[in-house]
Design a protein around this motif. Sequence first.
Motif, short mmCIF file in Angstrom:
data_model
loop_
_atom_site.label_atom_id
_atom_site.label_comp_id
_atom_site.label_asym_id
_atom_site.label_seq_id
_atom_site.Cartn_x
_atom_site.Cartn_y
_atom_site.Cartn_z
N UNK A 1 4.62 47.09 44.76
CA UNK A 1 4.89 46.15 45.85
C UNK A 1 5.80 45.01 45.40
N UNK A 2 6.43 44.36 46.36
CA UNK A 2 7.23 43.17 46.07
C UNK A 2 6.33 42.06 45.54
N UNK A 3 6.90 41.10 44.84
CA UNK A 3 6.14 40.00 44.24
C UNK A 3 5.30 39.24 45.26
N UNK A 4 5.85 39.01 46.45
CA UNK A 4 5.15 38.21 47.45
C UNK A 4 4.23 39.03 48.35
N UNK A 5 4.10 40.33 48.10
CA UNK A 5 3.23 41.21 48.89
C UNK A 5 1.87 41.36 48.23
N UNK B 1 9.65 53.60 55.90
CA UNK B 1 9.89 53.43 54.47
C UNK B 1 10.07 54.78 53.80
N UNK B 2 10.64 54.76 52.61
CA UNK B 2 10.77 55.99 51.84
C UNK B 2 9.38 56.42 51.35
N UNK B 3 9.07 57.68 51.52
CA UNK B 3 7.76 58.19 51.11
C UNK B 3 7.57 58.08 49.60
N UNK B 4 8.65 58.14 48.83
CA UNK B 4 8.54 58.05 47.37
C UNK B 4 8.05 56.68 46.90
N UNK B 5 8.10 55.68 47.76
CA UNK B 5 7.62 54.34 47.41
C UNK B 5 6.12 54.17 47.64
N UNK B 6 5.48 55.19 48.20
CA UNK B 6 4.07 55.11 48.56
C UNK B 6 3.21 55.99 47.68
N UNK B 7 1.93 55.62 47.59
CA UNK B 7 0.94 56.48 46.95
C UNK B 7 -0.29 56.52 47.85
N UNK B 8 -0.93 57.68 47.90
CA UNK B 8 -2.09 57.87 48.76
C UNK B 8 -3.33 57.27 48.12
N UNK B 9 -4.11 56.54 48.90
CA UNK B 9 -5.43 56.09 48.47
C UNK B 9 -6.38 57.21 48.90
#
Length: 83
Positions: A15-19, A56-64
């Motif tokens: 995540x971004x620093x402010x997220x 968003x790009x799916x590659x930036x995500x991970x599944x919980x």
Amino acid sequence: MKPSRRGQIVKFHTPNEDDNPEQLYIILEYIEDGCRSRAKIQAANTGLSFPTISLVLAEDLEVDEGQTFELEYYLKHGEHDLF
């Protein structure tokens, strides 16, 4: 685990620093496109009446996986059968 379908609970792996690094999102739509696959996501537990939807790009995500399992279990069996 990489996202692959609608209904999965995900978060950004970097995540971004402010997220908030623990912010969860639900995939509303998964768009398969080779290495440029995308997902329409909506933030969970924001307290907003109409949280924004982001593409968003799916590659930036991970599944919980734990949260996804609980959601799928609830949808299949209902609240009365929860653990």
